[in-house]
Design an enzyme around this catalytic site. Structure first.
Site, PDB file in Angstrom:
ATOM      1  N   LYS A  10      -3.954  -4.724   3.081  1.00 33.83           N
ATOM      2  CA  LYS A  10      -4.161  -3.825   1.927  1.00 33.83           C
ATOM      3  C   LYS A  10      -2.941  -2.932   1.723  1.00 33.83           C
ATOM      4  CE  LYS A  10      -6.243   0.658   1.452  1.00 33.83           C
ATOM      5  NZ  LYS A  10      -5.232   1.384   2.195  1.00 33.83           N
ATOM      6  N   ASN A  11      -2.266  -2.560   2.792  1.00 30.67           N
ATOM      7  CA  ASN A  11      -1.141  -1.638   2.644  1.00 30.67           C
ATOM      8  C   ASN A  11       0.202  -2.341   2.409  1.00 30.67           C
ATOM      9  OD1 ASN A  11      -2.952   0.381   2.792  1.00 30.67           O
ATOM     10  ND2 ASN A  11      -2.447   1.053   4.869  1.00 30.67           N
TER      11      ASN A  11
ATOM     12  N   VAL B 215      -1.016  12.829  11.300  1.00 29.81           N
ATOM     13  CA  VAL B 215      -0.521  12.287  10.026  1.00 29.81           C
ATOM     14  C   VAL B 215      -1.199  12.956   8.828  1.00 29.81           C
ATOM     15  CG1 VAL B 215      -0.167  10.193   8.655  1.00 29.81           C
ATOM     16  CG2 VAL B 215       0.049  10.100  11.153  1.00 29.81           C
TER      17      VAL B 215
ATOM     18  N   CYS C 297      -7.896   7.880  -0.934  1.00 27.91           N
ATOM     19  CA  CYS C 297      -8.957   8.416  -0.075  1.00 27.91           C
ATOM     20  C   CYS C 297      -8.889   9.931   0.035  1.00 27.91           C
ATOM     21  CB  CYS C 297      -8.846   7.797   1.308  1.00 27.91           C
ATOM     22  SG  CYS C 297      -9.492   6.138   1.331  1.00 27.91           S
TER      23      CYS C 297
ATOM     24  N   ARG D 271     -12.513  -1.122  -1.282  1.00 21.11           N
ATOM     25  CA  ARG D 271     -11.100  -0.888  -1.603  1.00 21.11           C
ATOM     26  C   ARG D 271     -10.193  -1.592  -0.601  1.00 21.11           C
ATOM     27  NH1 ARG D 271      -8.962   4.510  -1.227  1.00 21.11           N
ATOM     28  NH2 ARG D 271      -7.097   3.244  -1.368  1.00 21.11           N
TER      29      ARG D 271
ATOM     30  N   ARG E  68      -2.889  15.021   0.048  1.00 24.12           N
ATOM     31  CA  ARG E  68      -2.112  13.852  -0.342  1.00 24.12           C
ATOM     32  C   ARG E  68      -1.205  14.118  -1.546  1.00 24.12           C
ATOM     33  NH1 ARG E  68      -5.002   8.281   0.475  1.00 24.12           N
ATOM     34  NH2 ARG E  68      -2.932   7.812   1.238  1.00 24.12           N
TER      35      ARG E  68
ATOM     36  N   ARG F 237      -3.474   5.198  -5.229  1.00 24.90           N
ATOM     37  CA  ARG F 237      -2.183   5.895  -5.222  1.00 24.90           C
ATOM     38  C   ARG F 237      -1.022   4.962  -5.580  1.00 24.90           C
ATOM     39  NH1 ARG F 237      -1.703  10.594  -2.883  1.00 24.90           N
ATOM     40  NH2 ARG F 237       0.234  10.170  -1.789  1.00 24.90           N
TER      41      ARG F 237
ATOM     42  N   ASP G 253      -4.889   5.129  10.555  1.00 24.57           N
ATOM     43  CA  ASP G 253      -6.001   4.341   9.992  1.00 24.57           C
ATOM     44  C   ASP G 253      -6.870   3.690  11.074  1.00 24.57           C
ATOM     45  OD1 ASP G 253      -4.996   4.965   7.475  1.00 24.57           O
ATOM     46  OD2 ASP G 253      -3.656   3.253   7.509  1.00 24.57           O
TER      47      ASP G 253
HETATM   48  N1  EPU Z   1       2.997  13.350   2.088  1.00 26.87           N
HETATM   49  C1  EPU Z   1       3.428  14.479   1.426  1.00 26.87           C
HETATM   50  N2  EPU Z   1       4.068  14.339   0.235  1.00 26.87           N
HETATM   51  C2  EPU Z   1       4.286  13.098  -0.328  1.00 26.87           C
HETATM   52  C3  EPU Z   1       3.854  11.939   0.359  1.00 26.87           C
HETATM   53  C4  EPU Z   1       3.206  12.102   1.573  1.00 26.87           C
HETATM   54  O1  EPU Z   1       3.225  15.607   1.921  1.00 26.87           O
HETATM   55  O2  EPU Z   1       4.874  13.025  -1.415  1.00 26.87           O
HETATM   56  C5  EPU Z   1       2.286  13.501   3.369  1.00 26.87           C
HETATM   57  C6  EPU Z   1       0.824  13.027   3.243  1.00 26.87           C
HETATM   58  O3  EPU Z   1      -0.002  14.015   2.702  1.00 26.87           O
HETATM   59  C7  EPU Z   1       0.491  12.686   4.686  1.00 26.87           C
HETATM   60  C8  EPU Z   1       1.823  12.161   5.230  1.00 26.87           C
HETATM   61  O4  EPU Z   1       2.835  12.639   4.347  1.00 26.87           O
HETATM   62  O5  EPU Z   1       0.119  13.835   5.379  1.00 26.87           O
HETATM   63  C9  EPU Z   1       1.924  10.665   5.336  1.00 26.87           C
HETATM   64  O6  EPU Z   1       1.690  10.063   4.092  1.00 26.87           O
HETATM   65  P1  EPU Z   1       2.343   8.666   3.703  1.00 26.87           P
HETATM   66  O7  EPU Z   1       3.176   8.845   2.492  1.00 26.87           O
HETATM   67  O8  EPU Z   1       2.952   8.060   4.911  1.00 26.87           O
HETATM   68  O9  EPU Z   1       1.038   7.838   3.335  1.00 26.87           O
HETATM   69  P2  EPU Z   1       0.774   6.944   2.060  1.00 26.87           P
HETATM   70  O10 EPU Z   1       1.931   6.091   1.730  1.00 26.87           O
HETATM   71  O11 EPU Z   1       0.160   7.765   0.979  1.00 26.87           O
HETATM   72  C10 EPU Z   1      -0.055   4.870   3.404  1.00 26.87           C
HETATM   73  C11 EPU Z   1      -1.333   4.096   3.470  1.00 26.87           C
HETATM   74  C12 EPU Z   1      -2.395   4.907   4.182  1.00 26.87           C
HETATM   75  C13 EPU Z   1      -1.886   5.247   5.579  1.00 26.87           C
HETATM   76  C14 EPU Z   1      -0.535   5.984   5.480  1.00 26.87           C
HETATM   77  C15 EPU Z   1       0.068   6.293   6.837  1.00 26.87           C
HETATM   78  C16 EPU Z   1      -1.229   2.739   1.508  1.00 26.87           C
HETATM   79  C17 EPU Z   1      -1.775   2.421   0.154  1.00 26.87           C
HETATM   80  N3  EPU Z   1      -1.772   3.766   2.134  1.00 26.87           N
HETATM   81  O12 EPU Z   1      -0.366   6.032   2.627  1.00 26.87           O
HETATM   82  O13 EPU Z   1      -3.523   4.090   4.300  1.00 26.87           O
HETATM   83  O14 EPU Z   1      -2.824   6.039   6.241  1.00 26.87           O
HETATM   84  O15 EPU Z   1       0.395   5.205   4.727  1.00 26.87           O
HETATM   85  O16 EPU Z   1       0.339   5.120   7.528  1.00 26.87           O
HETATM   86  O17 EPU Z   1      -0.347   2.052   2.014  1.00 26.87           O
HETATM   87  C18 EPU Z   1      -5.783   3.584   4.628  1.00 26.87           C
HETATM   88  O18 EPU Z   1      -5.430   2.406   4.683  1.00 26.87           O
HETATM   89  O19 EPU Z   1      -6.953   3.990   4.885  1.00 26.87           O
HETATM   90  C19 EPU Z   1      -4.803   4.590   4.233  1.00 26.87           C
HETATM   91  C20 EPU Z   1      -5.111   5.835   3.903  1.00 26.87           C
END
Ligand code: EPU
Length: 440
Positions: free
Chosen positions: A23-24, A334, A121, A420, A126, A97, A312
């Site tokens: 999914k990611n 995280v 989520c 999802r 976020r 997102r 996750d």
């Molecule tokens: N963050 C910020 N500002 C930003 C972006 C991120 O403060 O502009 C913070 C977030 O709030 C969080 C941290 O940085 O505290 C990490 O966020 P990251 O950007 O790494 O996460 P993401 O890209 O939004 C993806 C996965 C998540 C997974 C995270 C961490 C997808 C669609 N989602 O999210 O997956 O937990 O990386 O590995 O790829 C899940 O699968 O349940 C899920 C939430």
């Protein structure tokens, strides 16, 4: 779509499930197809809601998508990428997102992009500030509007730059990759995320003609190019779904063979699973995860970016920790707010205390900020059925396996969010012998 389940707990989950593409990774590879001058073919695509959301979004932008759900083959033809109406894009607000990752490809093709207010989520604020910061580093102009954000490329195009992330964010690293490959000149990305899904996205972009070097110490160098072609790629398997089923086997006293689970991407999880006392049989076609029949061990653990213990994986494992003999400690570094799901576990008889302190070796970003991000789980608890409502994707999976591990009946609402990221969730539960009925 299933939205509520009545679950009769107390039966170990036993049998086989298959995981397909992650999914990611899959939605990001779909976005990458917009960068190509010819069609792309993505294989091993699961039937999950996130794929549907991205399909709708890229179709709105003129991409022709064909998805063979049986074979998991998805073709994307970007020959007619065009501007979509803001109102149509906004109809997808709250779903996911992924729209933020369309920025780079759309800025290169159309010179502008509109991003609706984002979903995903409910596991913390976020924010998307890192994304806008890096787009500005490439020269884009950002303008907050009602219902979303409008972004414009400079007339002479986006330019590569040296970019340092304040935190190795997965999404922001992907944003840089998807933008830098067609930007002018070289981009040096420091403090990048290096999750296996990012390495797979890099493999996709390399197949398209990009030149990307992964250096030591979280540095990625991208040399921009004028033109990329389509790709053919097999998405890497979903290690998060695989780990969820593994934790379900431990929590319910079961035995699950996860076809498609890949040892190399899961080695941190496998070590933890083994330290808890779980049984493993690692094969080339998948991994068998089983409860050994003896008591499980408690653990002290913290989540972190790759190669640390993935956030996750945390929520389903907490359910297994309620069944270990003794005190486990889990520090979430995280997300600031990923323990909300434990309220339902407490309602079911688990002993979980959530604290604001950093209860782990790393002093994380949330230490002095009043976020309840460390949990102490005392087992072994006899769980009993309860009426619970699913909060988010992984929390929802955890609620369902807690209900399956519990004695008695649970009514679980809000289950549709699980689709999802978990393909054919109900069918897989049935195949594993779960006793439940769909009530809504
Ligand atoms: N963050 C910020 N500002 C930003 C972006 C991120 O403060 O502009 C913070 C977030 O709030 C969080 C941290 O940085 O505290 C990490 O966020 P990251 O950007 O790494 O996460 P993401 O890209 O939004 C993806 C996965 C998540 C997974 C995270 C961490 C997808 C669609 N989602 O999210 O997956 O937990 O990386 O590995 O790829 C899940 O699968 O349940 C899920 C939430």
């Amino acid at each position: 779509m299933i939205s509520a389940l009545r679950i009769e707990g107390g039966t170990p989950l036993v049998g086989e499930v298959k995981v397909r593409g992650a999914k990611n990774l899959v939605p990001k590879a779909m976005v990458a197809a917009l960068l190509g001058s010819s069609p792309s073919l993505l294989r091993n695509v699961p039937e999950i809601k996130d794929v549907k959301v991205v399909t709708d979004l890229v179709e709105l932008h003129g991409v022709t998508v064909e998805h063979n759900r049986e074979t998991g083959e998805l073709t994307l033809d970007p020959s007619n990428v065009s501007r979509a109406e803001n109102a149509d894009i906004h109809a997808h607000a709250g779903d996911s997102r992924i729209p933020i990752l369309l920025c780079g490809p759309l800025l290169h093709t159309l010179g502008e992009a509109f991003i609706p207010d984002l979903g995903g989520c409910r596991i913390g604020d976020r924010p998307v500030d890192f994304h806008f910061k890096v787009l500005q580093d490439f020269g884009a102009k950002i303008d907050k509007q009602e219902n979303g954000i409008s972004i414009k490329a400079p007339k002479d195009g986006l330019k590569g730059n040296t970019i340092e992330l304040s935190y190795p964010s997965v999404g922001t690293t992907e944003q840089v990759l998807l933008t830098a490959v067609l930007a002018q000149g070289k981009t040096e990305l420091k403090n990048a995320a290096v999750e296996p899904e990012i390495m797979d996205l890099i493999a996709v972009l390399q197949k398209m003609g990009a030149v990307i070097t992964v250096e030591t110490d979280r540095q990625i160098i991208i040399e921009g190019t004028d033109r990329l072609e389509g790709y053919t790629h097999d998405a890497l398997p979903d290690r998060n779904e695989a780990a969820s089923w593994a934790s379900a086997a431990l929590a319910t006293g079961g035995d699950i063979f996860v076809r498609g689970a890949n040892q190399k991407d899961m080695s941190t999880y496998l070590n933890v699973f083994r330290k808890m006392g779980g049984g493993l049989d690692i094969r080339t076609d998948g991994i068998r995860f089983y409860h050994p029949g003896t008591e499980l061990n408690p653990l002290v653990l913290e989540t972190n970016v790759h190669p640390g213990f993935m956030t996750d994986w945390q929520q389903p494992l907490v359910v297994a920790m309620t069944q270990a003999q003794g005190v486990s400690v889990l520090h979430e570094t995280v997300y600031e707010n990923r323990f909300g799901f434990t309220d339902a576990l407490i309602k079911m008889g688990a002993t979980v205390q959530v604290h604001r302190d950093c209860l782990g070796p790393t002093e994380c970003r949330f230490g002095n900020k009043n976020f309840r991000h460390s949990a102490i789980i005392t087992g072994k608890s006899k769980l009993h059925g309860a009426d619970i409502n699913v909060p988010d994707l992984r929390g929802g999976f955890s609620h369902v396996i807690a209900a399956l591990a519990a004695e008695g009946t649970s009514n679980v609402t809000g289950v549709s969010v699980i689709s999802r990221g978990y393909e054919h969730f109900g069918d897989k539960l049935t195949a594993l012998g779960a006793k439940f009925e769909v009530i809504d």
